[in-house]
Design a protein around this motif. Structure first.
Motif, mmCIF file in Angstrom:
data_model
loop_
_atom_site.group_PDB
_atom_site.id
_atom_site.type_symbol
_atom_site.label_atom_id
_atom_site.label_comp_id
_atom_site.label_asym_id
_atom_site.label_seq_id
_atom_site.Cartn_x
_atom_site.Cartn_y
_atom_site.Cartn_z
ATOM 1 N N ARG A 207 0.857 -1.175 0.000
ATOM 2 C CA ARG A 207 0.000 0.000 0.000
ATOM 3 C C ARG A 207 0.896 1.229 0.000
ATOM 4 N N VAL B 68 1.215 4.348 -11.356
ATOM 5 C CA VAL B 68 0.115 3.543 -10.823
ATOM 6 C C VAL B 68 -0.256 2.369 -11.728
ATOM 7 N N PRO C 106 1.843 -3.123 -9.719
ATOM 8 C CA PRO C 106 1.010 -4.162 -9.100
ATOM 9 C C PRO C 106 0.517 -3.828 -7.690
ATOM 10 N N HIS C 107 0.673 -2.590 -7.246
ATOM 11 C CA HIS C 107 0.388 -2.234 -5.861
ATOM 12 C C HIS C 107 -0.974 -1.554 -5.718
ATOM 13 N N THR C 108 -1.309 -1.226 -4.470
ATOM 14 C CA THR C 108 -2.473 -0.395 -4.176
ATOM 15 C C THR C 108 -1.964 1.011 -3.880
ATOM 16 N N TYR C 109 -2.534 1.994 -4.541
ATOM 17 C CA TYR C 109 -2.032 3.361 -4.461
ATOM 18 C C TYR C 109 -3.083 4.225 -3.766
ATOM 19 N N ARG D 106 -8.294 11.169 -7.199
ATOM 20 C CA ARG D 106 -8.030 10.544 -8.496
ATOM 21 C C ARG D 106 -8.069 11.573 -9.616
ATOM 22 N N SER E 94 -6.918 0.304 -8.850
ATOM 23 C CA SER E 94 -6.001 0.148 -7.714
ATOM 24 C C SER E 94 -5.603 1.483 -7.097
ATOM 25 N N ILE F 36 -6.854 4.416 -4.977
ATOM 26 C CA ILE F 36 -7.977 4.579 -4.057
ATOM 27 C C ILE F 36 -7.873 5.926 -3.333
#
Length: 320
Positions: A2, A17, A20-23, A38, A47, A49
């Protein structure tokens, strides 16, 4: 992972972004500079958020990507944790130093718990980071595809706020270039530039477009002109190369590394640059070949896979 980062630079973040992660991007009432959330004009995956400062305080975060000096304090207040001490953090520096170059001290200098990530080797060389660990991760571009047609005998220029930024972005040079070829100037707050330069609209036409429209409009122009005197390596230049556009640019900061000789003309001599503009306008076949070389070079050095791999390596290193 994260990863917390503020929405500061839309084009750069669009590439980042894709990993492969959560941003996590902060959002505040009114969506001001510290809480834009966003992007509206860029295509970001699910991904990314949005989270309010209150939500962030209670969220497990693996890495903070800082991009502006005041974000150090902002992160401490919003998270209740100190970046680089209580939570892994890097400081991403988008810009070349200003002020008393080459003695400009970086705002994160002296923060031993941080790593300063520069987007060009030029920036790393010129910023005084005073012993704070540094690395370079060069830009990556979401490939817009080879869209160049060059059917319009005009030169594309992309610059934000050319009237305010003046000599920094080479705005004063545009009147000279407009005598060699009519210009399409794209970017934020470009309205009135023709009047400012004393040019008819036909010789210097300003437009503000969203990303997909911008790429199509750029690619319709015969060539890309980069008159910037002092900046980090412009993402618009790399996007133009990805589109398959030949380049004419000042030989400043990192441009000499990014644009090989077969992709266009890079020089600090106005006569050489003006001749290059006239040559590409007059010879579409030559422009096409240079554009193909520009795209090949851009994909090899500034392709998205390499960019994301470099970031993943650094993320693993600073969070282990």
């Amino acid at each position: 992972m994260r990863i917390l980062l503020w929405h500061v630079h839309g084009s750069w973040t669009t590439a980042f972004v894709q990993g492969p992660h959560t941003y996590l991007v902060p959002v505040t009432p009114g969506r001001g500079p510290d809480g834009l959330g966003r992007a509206v004009t860029f295509d970001w995956p699910a991904s990314v958020i949005e989270m309010s400062p209150d939500q962030l305080r209670d969220t497990d975060i693996d890495l903070v990507v800082l991009q502006r000096p005041h974000e150090l304090d902002l992160a401490r207040r919003w998270l209740g944790r100190r970046p680089g001490t209580d939570i892994p953090a890097v400081y991403l520096e988008h810009n070349a130093p200003g002020g008393s170059v080459p003695d400009t001290r970086h705002p994160a200098a002296g923060h031993r718990g941080l790593t300063i990530v520069h987007v060009t080797y030029f920036n790393q060389l010129f910023w005084d980071c005073a012993g704070t660990p540094t690395t370079v991760i060069e830009h990556g571009i979401v490939d817009p595809g080879p869209q160049w047609t060059g059917h319009r005998e005009r030169a594309a220029v992309v610059v934000n706020e050319p009237l305010r930024r003046g000599r920094t972005t080479g705005t004063d040079l545009l009147a000279r270039f407009a005598r060699a070829a009519p210009l399409d100037v794209f970017g934020m707050r470009t309205h009135g530039i023709a009047h400012h330069l004393g040019l008819p609209e036909e010789r210097c036409h300003a437009r503000e477009l969203v990303q997909n429209e911008l790429h199509r409009a750029m690619a319709a122009c015969r060539m890309y002109l980069h008159p910037v005197r002092w900046t980090s390596l412009g993402l618009s230049l790399l996007e133009a190369m990805h589109l398959g556009m030949p380049v004419v640019a000042l030989a400043t900061t990192e441009v000499v590394e990014a644009v090989p000789p077969e992709a266009g003309v890079v020089s600090n001599r106005p006569d050489v640059l003006l001749d290059a503009v006239r040559g590409f306008i007059a010879e579409p076949g030559r422009a096409r070949e240079a554009g193909r070389a520009a795209r090949t070079a851009a994909l090899a050095r500034y392709g998205l896979p390499r960019f994301l791999d470099d970031w993943d390596r650094l993320i693993k290193e600073v969070t282990r």
